[in-house]
Motif scaffolding. Structure first.
Motif, PDB file in Angstrom:
ATOM      1  N   ALA A  49       7.191  -6.661  -1.924  1.00  0.00           N
ATOM      2  CA  ALA A  49       6.566  -6.620  -0.592  1.00  0.00           C
ATOM      3  C   ALA A  49       6.369  -8.019  -0.032  1.00  0.00           C
ATOM      4  N   TYR A  50       5.897  -8.949  -0.871  1.00  0.00           N
ATOM      5  CA  TYR A  50       5.668 -10.326  -0.417  1.00  0.00           C
ATOM      6  C   TYR A  50       6.993 -10.951   0.029  1.00  0.00           C
ATOM      7  N   THR A  51       8.042 -10.670  -0.726  1.00  0.00           N
ATOM      8  CA  THR A  51       9.353 -11.220  -0.378  1.00  0.00           C
ATOM      9  C   THR A  51       9.805 -10.708   0.987  1.00  0.00           C
ATOM     10  N   TYR A  52       9.651  -9.418   1.234  1.00  0.00           N
ATOM     11  CA  TYR A  52      10.032  -8.866   2.546  1.00  0.00           C
ATOM     12  C   TYR A  52       9.180  -9.457   3.675  1.00  0.00           C
ATOM     13  N   GLN A  53       7.866  -9.627   3.384  1.00  0.00           N
ATOM     14  CA  GLN A  53       6.962 -10.166   4.407  1.00  0.00           C
ATOM     15  C   GLN A  53       7.388 -11.575   4.838  1.00  0.00           C
ATOM     16  N   HIS A  54       7.821 -12.384   3.872  1.00  0.00           N
ATOM     17  CA  HIS A  54       8.028 -13.817   4.142  1.00  0.00           C
ATOM     18  C   HIS A  54       9.496 -14.216   4.257  1.00  0.00           C
TER      19      HIS A  54
ATOM     20  N   GLU B   6       0.844  -1.212   0.000  1.00  0.00           N
ATOM     21  CA  GLU B   6       0.000   0.000   0.000  1.00  0.00           C
ATOM     22  C   GLU B   6       0.873   1.253   0.000  1.00  0.00           C
ATOM     23  N   LEU B   7       0.484   2.226  -0.794  1.00  0.00           N
ATOM     24  CA  LEU B   7       1.227   3.487  -0.875  1.00  0.00           C
ATOM     25  C   LEU B   7       1.128   4.277   0.424  1.00  0.00           C
ATOM     26  N   ILE B   8       2.259   4.709   0.940  1.00  0.00           N
ATOM     27  CA  ILE B   8       2.294   5.594   2.113  1.00  0.00           C
ATOM     28  C   ILE B   8       2.654   7.001   1.663  1.00  0.00           C
ATOM     29  N   GLU B   9       3.747   7.118   0.899  1.00  0.00           N
ATOM     30  CA  GLU B   9       4.199   8.454   0.480  1.00  0.00           C
ATOM     31  C   GLU B   9       4.773   8.356  -0.927  1.00  0.00           C
ATOM     32  N   GLY B  10       4.268   9.220  -1.812  1.00  0.00           N
ATOM     33  CA  GLY B  10       4.805   9.246  -3.173  1.00  0.00           C
ATOM     34  C   GLY B  10       3.897  10.052  -4.068  1.00  0.00           C
ATOM     35  N   THR B  11       4.493  10.678  -5.070  1.00  0.00           N
ATOM     36  CA  THR B  11       3.692  11.496  -5.984  1.00  0.00           C
ATOM     37  C   THR B  11       3.238  10.691  -7.203  1.00  0.00           C
ATOM     38  N   ARG B  12       3.800   9.470  -7.364  1.00  0.00           N
ATOM     39  CA  ARG B  12       3.386   8.614  -8.479  1.00  0.00           C
ATOM     40  C   ARG B  12       3.127   7.205  -7.958  1.00  0.00           C
ATOM     41  N   ALA B  13       2.500   6.392  -8.789  1.00  0.00           N
ATOM     42  CA  ALA B  13       2.240   4.994  -8.411  1.00  0.00           C
ATOM     43  C   ALA B  13       3.565   4.248  -8.287  1.00  0.00           C
ATOM     44  N   PRO B  14       3.683   3.342  -7.316  1.00  0.00           N
ATOM     45  CA  PRO B  14       4.918   2.564  -7.151  1.00  0.00           C
ATOM     46  C   PRO B  14       5.106   1.569  -8.288  1.00  0.00           C
ATOM     47  N   SER B  15       6.304   1.023  -8.387  1.00  0.00           N
ATOM     48  CA  SER B  15       6.624   0.020  -9.404  1.00  0.00           C
ATOM     49  C   SER B  15       5.522  -1.031  -9.526  1.00  0.00           C
ATOM     50  N   SER B  16       5.305  -1.514 -10.725  1.00  0.00           N
ATOM     51  CA  SER B  16       4.281  -2.553 -10.935  1.00  0.00           C
ATOM     52  C   SER B  16       4.700  -3.884 -10.310  1.00  0.00           C
ATOM     53  N   ASP B  17       5.934  -3.986  -9.868  1.00  0.00           N
ATOM     54  CA  ASP B  17       6.402  -5.187  -9.186  1.00  0.00           C
ATOM     55  C   ASP B  17       6.407  -5.042  -7.673  1.00  0.00           C
ATOM     56  N   THR B  18       5.796  -3.966  -7.160  1.00  0.00           N
ATOM     57  CA  THR B  18       5.829  -3.720  -5.715  1.00  0.00           C
ATOM     58  C   THR B  18       5.267  -4.892  -4.919  1.00  0.00           C
ATOM     59  N   ALA B  19       4.212  -5.528  -5.413  1.00  0.00           N
ATOM     60  CA  ALA B  19       3.616  -6.657  -4.680  1.00  0.00           C
ATOM     61  C   ALA B  19       4.633  -7.789  -4.520  1.00  0.00           C
ATOM     62  N   ALA B  20       5.448  -8.028  -5.549  1.00  0.00           N
ATOM     63  CA  ALA B  20       6.449  -9.099  -5.466  1.00  0.00           C
ATOM     64  C   ALA B  20       7.535  -8.744  -4.450  1.00  0.00           C
TER      65      ALA B  20
ATOM     66  N   GLY C 168      12.113 -20.193 -11.000  1.00  0.00           N
ATOM     67  CA  GLY C 168      10.853 -20.105 -10.278  1.00  0.00           C
ATOM     68  C   GLY C 168       9.688 -20.323 -11.231  1.00  0.00           C
ATOM     69  N   PRO C 169       8.491 -20.519 -10.694  1.00  0.00           N
ATOM     70  CA  PRO C 169       7.336 -20.884 -11.530  1.00  0.00           C
ATOM     71  C   PRO C 169       6.867 -19.737 -12.425  1.00  0.00           C
ATOM     72  N   PHE C 170       6.159 -20.106 -13.484  1.00  0.00           N
ATOM     73  CA  PHE C 170       5.529 -19.086 -14.323  1.00  0.00           C
ATOM     74  C   PHE C 170       4.455 -18.384 -13.491  1.00  0.00           C
ATOM     75  N   ALA C 171       4.480 -17.049 -13.481  1.00  0.00           N
ATOM     76  CA  ALA C 171       3.502 -16.290 -12.676  1.00  0.00           C
ATOM     77  C   ALA C 171       3.224 -14.977 -13.374  1.00  0.00           C
ATOM     78  N   ILE C 172       1.961 -14.596 -13.379  1.00  0.00           N
ATOM     79  CA  ILE C 172       1.548 -13.364 -14.047  1.00  0.00           C
ATOM     80  C   ILE C 172       1.555 -12.199 -13.043  1.00  0.00           C
ATOM     81  N   ILE C 173       2.042 -11.044 -13.457  1.00  0.00           N
ATOM     82  CA  ILE C 173       2.064  -9.848 -12.603  1.00  0.00           C
ATOM     83  C   ILE C 173       0.625  -9.449 -12.263  1.00  0.00           C
ATOM     84  N   GLY C 174       0.458  -8.934 -11.016  1.00  0.00           N
ATOM     85  CA  GLY C 174      -0.874  -8.418 -10.664  1.00  0.00           C
ATOM     86  C   GLY C 174      -1.377  -8.843  -9.299  1.00  0.00           C
ATOM     87  N   ASP C 175      -0.724  -9.922  -8.749  1.00  0.00           N
ATOM     88  CA  ASP C 175      -1.115 -10.318  -7.380  1.00  0.00           C
ATOM     89  C   ASP C 175       0.131 -10.851  -6.671  1.00  0.00           C
ATOM     90  N   ASP C 176      -0.036 -11.728  -5.688  1.00  0.00           N
ATOM     91  CA  ASP C 176       1.110 -12.234  -4.924  1.00  0.00           C
ATOM     92  C   ASP C 176       1.831 -13.375  -5.614  1.00  0.00           C
TER      93      ASP C 176
END
Ligand code: 5SP
Length: 238
Positions: free
Chosen positions: A102-107, A86-100, A150-158
């Motif tokens: 973020a998930y890596t940091y979480q786990h 989730e965006l906290i601070e920024g004037t533009r949308a974050p990288s389209s890979d942000t979910a990837a 790593g497995p084939f995975a489409i951008i857009g979710d975890d």
């Protein structure tokens, strides 16, 4: 009175976020410098740990804004997100890979930096879904073995993040070749992850060239372990 999106964070963390903005902005310049990207096709992030929440759940990440040219990536342009992406601070949308990222940091709590590129040789191995065999002492040093796919995975979710974590959690490698997509790398910080991306492309190229001339010779596991231990624990300026 203007709203400060970082007001809820401790002063020490806000100062660290400002420092990491500069680090991450500078490291993005390394991607075109080492010819790991074309156009805007790559991204770097670094975790900032919350000093008062030990489980990492309040950490944030600093990443580039999506689709912005590398010459325009200033510290002020960097985007700050939660580890839910989730965006906290920024004037533009974050990288389209942000979910990837973020998930890596979480786990993977030990991970402090994540990089994604589409560097040519590593991405060619990813397109074939073939791991890069550990046939160079440089690979044993940096990767401790083969660079896995790593497995084939489409951008857009975890799903990309899940593929990164599933693959790297059972490997010493700081790089994973996401099938049909490209390399993602991790490190204790963003600089270490950028180094892994540079070394991943270098060995992908060298092993490819070797394979044009014949079959590479394997390195015994005992030697791989010894080389990895030396490089990770002795090599360089401590
Ligand atoms: O792989 C992809 C898109 O498929 C991304 O890695 C982009 O190539 C870079 O996206 P931004 O970081 O600029 O959003």
């Amino acid at each position: 009175m203007s709203h400060d999106p970082l007001a809820a964070y401790p002063d020490s963390m806000r100062e660290e976020i400002a420092r990491v903005r500069r680090v991450v902005a500078d490291l993005h310049a390394e991607l075109p410098r080492y010819e790991l990207v074309v156009w805007t096709a790559g991204n770097v992030s670094q975790r900032v740990r919350h000093p008062e929440v030990a489980d990492g759940s309040a950490d944030v990440l600093v990443i580039k804004p999506s689709g912005v040219s590398y010459e325009d990536l200033t510290p002020e342009a960097m985007v700050v997100c939660t580890l839910d992406g989730e965006l906290i601070e920024g004037t533009r949308a974050p990288s389209s890979d942000t979910a990837a990222h973020a998930y890596t940091y979480q786990h993977m709590p030990e991970v402090g930096g994540v990089v994604h590129t589409h560097s040519t040789y590593a991405t060619a191995w990813a397109a074939r879904g073939e791991e890069i065999p550990c046939v160079l002492t440089m690979m044993a040093d940096e990767f401790g073995g083969p660079i896995p796919v790593g497995p084939f995975a489409i951008i857009g979710d975890d799903s990309i993040g899940r593929g990164i974590v599933e693959t790297l959690s059972t490997s010493r490698s700081p790089a994973v070749l996401m099938q049909n997509h490209g390399p993602f790398t991790i490190g204790r910080d963003a600089r270490a992850a950028v180094k892994a991306a540079v070394m991943c492309e270098e060995v992908a190229r060298t092993v490819h060239v070797c394979r044009q001339l014949g079959d590479p010779l394997p390195i015994g596991q005992r030697h791989i372990d010894s080389l990895y231990d030396r490089y990770q624990n002795v090599y360089g300026q401590k």
